[in-house]
Design a protein around this motif. Structure first.
Motif, short mmCIF file in Angstrom:
data_model
loop_
_atom_site.label_atom_id
_atom_site.label_comp_id
_atom_site.label_asym_id
_atom_site.label_seq_id
_atom_site.Cartn_x
_atom_site.Cartn_y
_atom_site.Cartn_z
N ARG A 84 -17.61 -4.98 -5.25
CA ARG A 84 -17.89 -5.06 -4.59
C ARG A 84 -18.95 -6.40 -4.41
O ARG A 84 -20.10 -7.01 -3.55
N SER A 114 -7.37 5.08 -4.50
CA SER A 114 -7.25 4.18 -3.77
C SER A 114 -8.68 3.56 -2.67
O SER A 114 -9.86 4.56 -2.47
N GLN A 115 -8.42 2.01 -2.31
CA GLN A 115 -9.46 1.31 -1.14
C GLN A 115 -9.58 3.03 -0.40
O GLN A 115 -10.65 3.30 -0.02
N GLN A 116 -8.67 3.28 0.27
CA GLN A 116 -8.85 4.23 1.62
C GLN A 116 -9.44 5.63 0.85
O GLN A 116 -10.40 5.71 1.93
N ASP A 119 -13.47 4.84 0.94
CA ASP A 119 -13.66 4.19 2.06
C ASP A 119 -14.11 5.46 2.56
O ASP A 119 -15.81 6.24 2.81
#
Length: 206
Positions: A84, A114-116, A119
């Motif tokens: 972050r 994954s970043q998805q 999020d």
């Protein structure tokens, strides 16, 4: 006409099974409510407190405790620098919870986050995070400790997943047990009923 004792037991078991199946889904959907669409941010403390407190609860030897504290501090810095970097003045407990859950799901079900996914988890688990942290009643110091502990444990778990793969099969099994315990503690129900995908956590079979 009264129901027999065996019939009552069967009804209770059926009700409990239904609750075990539906309650997790209800809790996860609650995080998508507009009422919980606010990041759980806390102004960054000048000096972290979780590394020393976490180390103190695990070892009594001063030298070992100092080494453990330093390792935890490095994990926290790794989270802030690598996971972050956009959070420069305030930390986000919701983001830390998402990373923590994703890291433990990775250990438990071998699904690399994954970043998805992360999020989606941040949005999905915001209400869970607020409840577990007792956010509305917590002091700034308590909120900061909650964030720091999640960030540290998430980084440790990701590192331990890679380490366990190079060790004996028993290391992976022990890591999975630890991940299951962490997730049970945070989510309030067994993570075995869940899987993770681009939309976050979903019930298996859905």
């Amino acid at each position: 006409m009264t129901q027999s004792r065996s019939g009552l037991h069967a009804t209770n078991r059926q009700l409990q099974a239904t609750l075990r199946k539906t309650l997790p889904a209800m809790l996860l959907r609650a995080g998508l409510s507009p009422d919980h669409d606010h990041p759980l941010r806390i102004e960054r403390a000048p000096t972290p407190t979780a590394p020393a407190q976490m180390a103190a609860t695990q070892v009594q030897d001063a030298a070992t405790r100092a080494d453990l504290c330093a390792m935890y501090a490095r994990c926290l810095q790794t989270y802030r620098d690598a996971i972050r970097p956009q959070d420069t003045e305030a930390d986000d407990a919701g983001a830390a919870m998402a990373f923590f859950v994703a890291a433990n799901m990775h250990a438990l079900h071998a699904v690399a986050p994954s970043q998805q996914m992360v999020d989606a988890l941040e949005q999905q688990l915001r209400a869970v995070t607020r409840r577990v942290a007792e956010w509305d009643a917590a002091s700034p110091a308590q909120r900061q400790f909650f964030f720091e502990r999640l960030a540290i444990l998430g980084v440790l778990m990701i590192g331990n997943v890679a380490k366990a793969k190079a060790e004996a099969p028993g290391a992976t099994a022990e890591l999975r047990r630890t991940a299951r315990q962490y997730l049970q503690q945070m989510l309030g129900f067994s993570p075995d009923a869940l899987t993770i995908g681009p939309d976050g956590l979903v019930m298996r079979g859905c």
